[in-house]
Design a protein around this motif. Structure first.
Motif, PDB file in Angstrom:
ATOM      1  N   UNK A   3     -15.193   0.264  36.582  1.00  0.00           N
ATOM      2  CA  UNK A   3     -16.060   0.388  35.417  1.00  0.00           C
ATOM      3  C   UNK A   3     -15.719  -0.690  34.393  1.00  0.00           C
ATOM      4  N   UNK A   4     -16.721  -1.139  33.622  1.00  0.00           N
ATOM      5  CA  UNK A   4     -16.432  -2.116  32.568  1.00  0.00           C
ATOM      6  C   UNK A   4     -15.420  -1.563  31.569  1.00  0.00           C
ATOM      7  N   UNK A   5     -14.643  -2.460  31.022  1.00  0.00           N
ATOM      8  CA  UNK A   5     -13.592  -2.076  30.090  1.00  0.00           C
ATOM      9  C   UNK A   5     -13.781  -2.836  28.785  1.00  0.00           C
ATOM     10  N   UNK A   6     -13.971  -2.086  27.695  1.00  0.00           N
ATOM     11  CA  UNK A   6     -13.998  -2.735  26.385  1.00  0.00           C
ATOM     12  C   UNK A   6     -12.569  -3.061  25.982  1.00  0.00           C
ATOM     13  N   UNK A   7     -12.365  -4.287  25.493  1.00  0.00           N
ATOM     14  CA  UNK A   7     -11.026  -4.725  25.134  1.00  0.00           C
ATOM     15  C   UNK A   7     -10.771  -4.510  23.644  1.00  0.00           C
ATOM     16  N   UNK A 119      -9.169  -0.926  26.002  1.00  0.00           N
ATOM     17  CA  UNK A 119      -9.382   0.040  24.926  1.00  0.00           C
ATOM     18  C   UNK A 119     -10.152   1.263  25.406  1.00  0.00           C
ATOM     19  N   UNK A 120     -11.311   1.038  26.060  1.00  0.00           N
ATOM     20  CA  UNK A 120     -12.130   2.170  26.497  1.00  0.00           C
ATOM     21  C   UNK A 120     -13.020   1.747  27.652  1.00  0.00           C
ATOM     22  N   UNK A 121     -13.218   2.650  28.600  1.00  0.00           N
ATOM     23  CA  UNK A 121     -14.162   2.434  29.701  1.00  0.00           C
ATOM     24  C   UNK A 121     -15.566   2.725  29.183  1.00  0.00           C
ATOM     25  N   UNK A 122     -16.526   1.875  29.550  1.00  0.00           N
ATOM     26  CA  UNK A 122     -17.912   2.055  29.101  1.00  0.00           C
ATOM     27  C   UNK A 122     -18.834   2.039  30.318  1.00  0.00           C
ATOM     28  N   UNK A 123     -20.003   2.672  30.235  1.00  0.00           N
ATOM     29  CA  UNK A 123     -20.932   2.683  31.370  1.00  0.00           C
ATOM     30  C   UNK A 123     -21.482   1.286  31.663  1.00  0.00           C
ATOM     31  N   UNK A 124     -21.467   0.908  32.921  1.00  0.00           N
ATOM     32  CA  UNK A 124     -21.996  -0.399  33.310  1.00  0.00           C
ATOM     33  C   UNK A 124     -23.475  -0.513  32.980  1.00  0.00           C
ATOM     34  N   UNK A 125     -24.218   0.588  33.132  1.00  0.00           N
ATOM     35  CA  UNK A 125     -25.666   0.544  32.896  1.00  0.00           C
ATOM     36  C   UNK A 125     -25.989   0.151  31.464  1.00  0.00           C
ATOM     37  N   UNK A 126     -25.169   0.586  30.511  1.00  0.00           N
ATOM     38  CA  UNK A 126     -25.414   0.238  29.112  1.00  0.00           C
ATOM     39  C   UNK A 126     -25.276  -1.265  28.889  1.00  0.00           C
ATOM     40  N   UNK A 127     -24.243  -1.860  29.479  1.00  0.00           N
ATOM     41  CA  UNK A 127     -24.019  -3.293  29.293  1.00  0.00           C
ATOM     42  C   UNK A 127     -25.087  -4.117  30.005  1.00  0.00           C
ATOM     43  N   UNK A 128     -25.453  -3.703  31.205  1.00  0.00           N
ATOM     44  CA  UNK A 128     -26.484  -4.428  31.954  1.00  0.00           C
ATOM     45  C   UNK A 128     -27.802  -4.409  31.194  1.00  0.00           C
ATOM     46  N   UNK A 129     -28.143  -3.258  30.605  1.00  0.00           N
ATOM     47  CA  UNK A 129     -29.393  -3.145  29.849  1.00  0.00           C
ATOM     48  C   UNK A 129     -29.407  -4.079  28.648  1.00  0.00           C
TER      49      UNK A 129
END
Length: 239
Positions: A3-7, A119-129
Motif C-alpha cells: 500500500x502507498x505510504x505517506x511520509x 507516517x501512515x498507509x493510504x488507499x492507492x485508489x485515492x492517490x490514483x484518482x
C-alpha cells in the motif's frame, strides 16, 4: 510495499537521502508539457531569488519550495516495480515523481526510508484518482483554476536541430531538461520526443503551448510558451 505510504513532514531530511540512490528517473508534470530524465541527486541547499524559501539540488537542478509540498508518498506505479516518490504540491497536485530503478542498493535504501520516514498507509485508489503515477500526457488532474496562470512552461530547439530543451516553473518547483532527440512521434496534438540510449523524453500538447500567436503545428525552433488561461477561455467562447 503493498500500500502507498505517506511520509513524515520532514521533507528536507527526506530529500537529502536521495544522494545515496543510484541514478533515478525525475518525472516533471505540467499541463501541456511534461518530461522525464535520468539523473543523480545531491544535497539540497537554500536558493535565493523568490519571496518564498526555495531549495536546490546541484546535481539534478531540481528546485523545490518546501512550504508548497503538501505531502510526499511512496507509491508503486505498477506491478513488479519499486515504489516511487510522488510529490503532492499545494494548489497543483502530483507535479513531481522521483522513481528509483530496481537495484539491490535502491531497494535497501527504500526500505530504510520507509522505516525511518513512514507516517501512515493510504488507499492507492485515492492517490490514483488524484494523479499519482500518471503518464507524461495525463495532466488532467493538474493545475486547477487557482494556479493555471502561475505555471511557466517553455520549450526551445527542435528535433531537426538536434537539440531540445524544456523548462517548467511553478510556485512549488522548478525543473528543466536538455537533450539530443533521436525519435519524435505525433498523435493528434500530442508530440512525444525521446533521446537515444536512455529514458529522457518530452511530451508536448499543441493545445496548450503556442509560438507567440501561432500554433505548435508551425513550430520552427522558436520558443514555445504556455498558453495563458485567458487565451484558452477566449477560444472556448468562440467555438
Amino acid at each position: 510495499m503493498d500500500q502507498p505510504l505517506r511520509l513524515k513532514n520532514c521533507h528536507e531530511a527526506l530529500l537529502n537521502q536521495f544522494l545515496h540512490f543510484d541514478p533515478m528517473h525525475l518525472v516533471v508534470r505540467s499541463r501541456g508539457l511534461s518530461f522525464v530524465r535520468e539523473t543523480n541527486f545531491g544535497v539540497f541547499t537554500s536558493k535565493r531569488g523568490r519571496s518564498s524559501r526555495m531549495i536546490r539540488d546541484g546535481e539534478s537542478g531540481l528546485v523545490l519550495c518546501p512550504e508548497r509540498i503538501e505531502s510526499v508518498y511512496l507509491f508503486s506505479p505498477g506491478a513488479n516495480r519499486p515504489p516511487a516518490f510522488e510529490f503532492d504540491f499545494a494548489d497543483y497536485g502530483f507535479g513531481i515523481s522521483i522513481q528509483p530503478r530496481e537495484t539491490p542498493r535502491n531497494l535497501e535504501i527504500l526500505a530504510r526510508i520507509a522505516s525511518l520516514f513512514g507516517d501512515a498507509v493510504v488507499p492507492a485508489s485515492d492517490l490514483i484518482a488524484r494523479g499519482a503515477g500518471s503518464w507524461l500526457d495525463e495532466w488532467g488532474h493538474l493545475e486547477q483554476s487557482a494556479s493555471e496562470g502561475s505555471t511557466d512552461a517553455r520549450v526551445s530547439g527542435t528535433a531537426a536541430e538536434g537539440k531540445i530543451a524544456a523548462q517548467i516553473v511553478t510556485p512549488g518547483f522548478e525543473a528543466e531538461i536538455a537533450m539530443r532527440p533521436a525519435f519524435e512521434d505525433r498523435d493528434g496534438q500530442i508530440r512525444r520526443i525521446a533521446a537515444a540510449g536512455g529514458c529522457d523524453a518530452i511530451v508536448i500538447d499543441a493545445d496548450v503551448l503556442v509560438i507567440g500567436d501561432g500554433r505548435v503545428d508551425q513550430w520552427d525552433g522558436r520558443q514555445l510558451l504556455k498558453r495563458r488561461a485567458e487565451q484558452l477561455r477566449s477560444e472556448v467562447a468562440t467555438w
